[in-house]
Scaffold this motif. Structure first.
Motif: not given
Length: 208
Positions: A78-84
């Protein structure tokens, strides 16, 4: 007559242990990326974020911002979906045909997608002649590894065998590529129509 020798020889040959066969070669399957039928995750005046149908239960995550696009594949953290966001410095857009490379169990480990670099032509707008084309090889996120990122880049206009080069890099490097730690490699000839990769990663995030 020597025909009475044949049967014992055949029986002996059949009793010998069989040599193990080599593993099946990786295969490709193709899916269409229909951005008009994706789930909207977020949107703003500059673009937005979508979750799209990919291959089986491996979705495609698409982002757009400032006339640049970004794509991640599979079971992504989820961190990549939101912030990458991973793209190119020049204005760009993606093709809609995704090639998935499958392992011997039929699971995708890499995706190949053609990107278009919207270089301006003589009148200032992008033309077919001025447009760059890059085959981007990406790692596919799995339930055991939630990272997805670019693995290799091939200038599709400068290399007549660009598809073969992309598949080879996918097969050789994608499954073990360390997203966030390694940089994608340019493979083959690199012409003047391509662009430098840009990469934004969530602060402090490391793919486990």
């Amino acid at each position: 007559m020597k025909t009475n020798w044949i049967l014992p020889i055949v029986i002996f040959a059949m009793s010998l242990p069989m040599e193990p066969t080599s593993a099946a070669a990786n295969e490709s399957v193709y899916t269409d990326l229909d951005l008009d039928n994706c789930q909207t995750l977020s949107e703003d005046p500059m673009g937005g974020s979508l979750k799209c149908k990919g291959y089986r239960d491996y979705p495609v995550y698409f982002k757009e911002g400032d006339l640049r696009q970004s794509v991640f594949y599979g079971h992504v953290d989820q961190e990549l979906i939101d912030g990458a966001f991973e793209s190119f410095s020049a204005f760009n857009h993606i093709n809609t045909k995704v090639e998935w490379r499958l392992d011997d169990q039929g699971k995708p480990f890499a995706a190949i997608l053609r990107w278009f670099i919207d270089n301006p032509g003589p009148d200032g707008s992008s033309t077919r002649a001025s447009r760059g084309e890059i085959l981007v090889v990406s790692r596919v996120g799995t339930v055991d590894y939630g990272g997805s990122c670019m693995v290799a880049l091939v200038d599709a206009k400068a290399n007549p065998d660009a598809n073969e080069k992309a598949r080879q890099m996918a097969d050789d490097t994608a499954a073990d590529f360390a997203c966030g730690m390694q940089e994608p490699e340019w493979v083959g000839k690199r012409g003047e129509l391509v662009s430098e990769r840009t990469f934004s990663w969530p602060a402090g995030y490391v793919v486990e």
